[in-house]
Write an enzyme that holds these catalytic residues in place. Structure first.
Site, PDB file in Angstrom:
ATOM      1  N   PRO A   1      -4.732   2.092  -5.093  1.00  0.00           N
ATOM      2  CA  PRO A   1      -5.479   1.714  -6.293  1.00  0.00           C
ATOM      3  C   PRO A   1      -5.780   2.940  -7.147  1.00  0.00           C
ATOM      4  CG  PRO A   1      -6.380   0.626  -4.361  1.00  0.00           C
ATOM      5  CD  PRO A   1      -5.385   1.634  -3.861  1.00  0.00           C
ATOM      6  N   GLU A   2      -5.435   2.866  -8.420  1.00  0.00           N
ATOM      7  CA  GLU A   2      -5.666   3.979  -9.334  1.00  0.00           C
ATOM      8  C   GLU A   2      -6.863   3.654 -10.228  1.00  0.00           C
ATOM      9  OE1 GLU A   2      -4.276   6.792  -9.096  1.00  0.00           O
ATOM     10  OE2 GLU A   2      -2.498   6.434  -7.896  1.00  0.00           O
TER      11      GLU A   2
ATOM     12  N   HIS B   1      -9.321  -6.160   9.417  1.00  0.00           N
ATOM     13  CA  HIS B   1      -9.481  -4.931   8.645  1.00  0.00           C
ATOM     14  C   HIS B   1     -10.714  -4.961   7.736  1.00  0.00           C
ATOM     15  CE1 HIS B   1      -5.591  -3.800  10.152  1.00  0.00           C
ATOM     16  NE2 HIS B   1      -5.022  -4.850   9.600  1.00  0.00           N
TER      17      HIS B   1
ATOM     18  N   ARG C   1      -5.528   0.532   6.117  1.00  0.00           N
ATOM     19  CA  ARG C   1      -5.069   1.860   6.534  1.00  0.00           C
ATOM     20  C   ARG C   1      -6.206   2.832   6.839  1.00  0.00           C
ATOM     21  NH1 ARG C   1      -0.158   2.685   2.127  1.00  0.00           N
ATOM     22  NH2 ARG C   1       0.607   0.542   2.209  1.00  0.00           N
TER      23      ARG C   1
ATOM     24  N   ARG D   1       0.519  28.008 -18.188  1.00  0.00           N
ATOM     25  CA  ARG D   1       0.847  27.227 -16.982  1.00  0.00           C
ATOM     26  C   ARG D   1       2.327  26.873 -16.979  1.00  0.00           C
ATOM     27  NH1 ARG D   1      -3.537  24.244 -13.931  1.00  0.00           N
ATOM     28  NH2 ARG D   1      -5.507  25.027 -14.758  1.00  0.00           N
TER      29      ARG D   1
END
Length: 271
Positions: free
Chosen positions: A2-3, A91, A110, A152
């Site tokens: 999930p972002e 879970h 997980r 950079r």
């Protein structure tokens, strides 16, 4: 994983259900998540009222008068609102039980998620204090990106995915924003002009806002607070489309690896 849009979607979804609610009990079935769940969590939270639900980067923050719960969904976690009589699954590791009988349940197959507690200001927590700005707020802009990019040599894609530069620009959204901005993902960050960073900052904002409106990107394990997947995948223009025609010029899209992450772009439209 999930972002930011998925976490923001979850934040907006659960907030109306738990803001103003008083915690009756915290049930911890599995304390061994990414970091151990505090042993005193139930004692610390019982009787407290959730005053507000917010998001910082990919962390959900449940604020109370005594402190803040920091919750991270990890690689595949999700939160759902349900009644206490619904049996917990294999879970389902943590339940926040409220006095009205509703439950906020964390499911995390997980176990890369986290449930932490701090009595100090949340912004000072070690997981949050060094993070970059939120991409949807006004302090994130092209001028900031340009100033931080000087000298950079890292690829611009890696640069905008660095959470110390800006939070929440995950792999999918980095691909999409760079395509929208017409910037080659392999270009050195220090060789992108101010004008192009101004465009990129706006594209990052637009891509994330679109994803939030669509409910987040459909990832294999992600579901929102109602158990439904996100739908932003329907609008992806480059990610997951390697070899397919570019939506702008019809040339085949190219896929490479940058920092071991899948990177898809149009060699004709991006430079």
């Amino acid at each position: 994983m999930p972002e930011l849009p998925e976490v923001e979607t979850t934040c907006r979804g659960i907030a109306p259900h738990i803001e103003g609610q008083i915690i009756k009990q915290v049930i911890v079935r599995q304390p061994k998540l990414r970091w151990p769940v505090p042993e005193t969590l139930n004692r610390d939270l019982t009787g407290l009222c959730i005053q507000s639900v917010s998001r910082r980067a990919k962390y959900l923050l449940f604020s109370t008068a005594s402190g803040t719960v920091l919750l991270h969904l990890g690689m595949s976690g999700n939160l759902r609102i349900m009644s206490l009589d619904q049996a917990a699954g294999k879970h389902d590791h943590v339940d926040f039980v409220f006095t009205d009988g509703t439950v906020l349940r964390l499911n995390d197959p997980r176990r890369f998620g986290a449930v932490l507690w701090t009595t100090k200001p949340a912004a000072e927590h070690q997981l949050l204090k060094d993070l970059g700005p939120e991409p949807l707020l006004s302090d994130f802009n092209g001028e900031l990106l340009y100033s931080l990019s000087k000298n950079r040599k890292t690829a611009v894609k890696s640069f905008i995915m660095d959470s110390h530069i800006v939070v929440g620009v995950g792999n999918i959204y980095a691909n999409e924003a760079l395509f929208m901005a017409g910037i080659l993902p392999t270009r050195q960050a220090g060789k992108v002009s101010l004008a192009r960073y101004q465009k990129l900052a706006e594209c990052i904002r637009v891509v994330l806002q679109q994803a939030i409106l669509q409910g987040g990107t459909t990832l294999r394990d992600f579901v929102n607070e109602t158990g439904k997947p996100g739908y932003f995948q329907q609008r992806l223009r480059v990610y997951g489309r390697a070899g397919l025609p570019c939506v702008s010029c019809n040339q085949p899209l190219t896929e490479i690896r940058i920092a071991n992450r899948s990177t898809v772009f149009c060699p004709n439209c991006q430079r």
